[in-house]
Design a protein around this motif. Sequence first.
Motif, PDB file in Angstrom:
ATOM      1  N   TYR A   1      -9.722   5.651  -4.031  1.00 59.31           N
ATOM      2  CA  TYR A   1     -10.290   6.192  -2.792  1.00 59.31           C
ATOM      3  C   TYR A   1      -9.824   5.426  -1.556  1.00 59.31           C
ATOM      4  N   ARG A   2      -9.193   4.275  -1.747  1.00 54.31           N
ATOM      5  CA  ARG A   2      -8.614   3.573  -0.595  1.00 54.31           C
ATOM      6  C   ARG A   2      -7.371   4.307  -0.083  1.00 54.31           C
ATOM      7  N   HIS A   3      -6.823   5.166  -0.922  1.00 53.51           N
ATOM      8  CA  HIS A   3      -5.615   5.904  -0.563  1.00 53.51           C
ATOM      9  C   HIS A   3      -5.914   7.370  -0.230  1.00 53.51           C
TER      10      HIS A   3
ATOM     11  N   LYS B   1       0.835  -1.204   0.000  1.00 55.21           N
ATOM     12  CA  LYS B   1       0.000   0.000   0.000  1.00 55.21           C
ATOM     13  C   LYS B   1       0.870   1.253   0.000  1.00 55.21           C
TER      14      LYS B   1
ATOM     15  N   ALA C   1     -10.714   2.336  -6.630  1.00 53.68           N
ATOM     16  CA  ALA C   1      -9.586   1.834  -5.832  1.00 53.68           C
ATOM     17  C   ALA C   1      -8.730   2.975  -5.308  1.00 53.68           C
TER      18      ALA C   1
END
Length: 232
Positions: free
Chosen positions: A90-92, A50, A88
């Motif tokens: 928006y996970r960061h 990540k 995806a």
Amino acid sequence: MSRAQTTAGGVPQATPSDGGRSGPARAGGAETPGAADVRADSVSARTRQKAERTDRLLLEAARLFARHGFRGVSLEEIASAVGISGPALYRHFSNKQAILAAVLEDVSQRLVGGARLRVAAAPTPKEALEALVDFHADFALGETDRIRVHNRDLGTLDEDSSGAVRRAQREYVELWVDQLLALEPESTREQARLKVQAAIGLLNSTPHSVRHGDPAEVKPVLVRMTLAALMA
């Protein structure tokens, strides 16, 4: 077979018949030896992946912002540049403003951290100032996209984010000012700060300078000019 013993409350309780040699019973789902290490390694790998993806997102976002401007880039374009879907991303980061803030805060924190290390390692203020100029020259020549984004889009940040960036910038400048004042004690802090800000501005002109030559040849020219300006 197990023997029964009576507890204080009179409730029969089974005891192991191996003479007490058995360890704690492994109830259903309990970990076998080494399972915790495997799980920790897996979590560590996911965390590392990540972090690496976040770094790539910031790199690509800086490149796109530098080329097209903050308002000229969509979240989908940033996600596509990294090879992930829009959702995806928006996970960061929660939105494009958060990406810009992360890009600029990362620049400021890296500069402050690098400057602290070089000042701490330098035996004299003169050598510390020379190390700071050399460090910033390397940074500016290697991070032209982020410098363009900083120069053009810092004002786009909300007040909280821009405040964090500006605080880090002030700390960075004051590290330079401290070294210059040690060399020129007759100067006022305001005079030293003016020189430092002008010198950093000269180094930050490199997004334009590198268009006119090899960075390896541009750097020594910039370093000499910057040190001359600081000592003028």
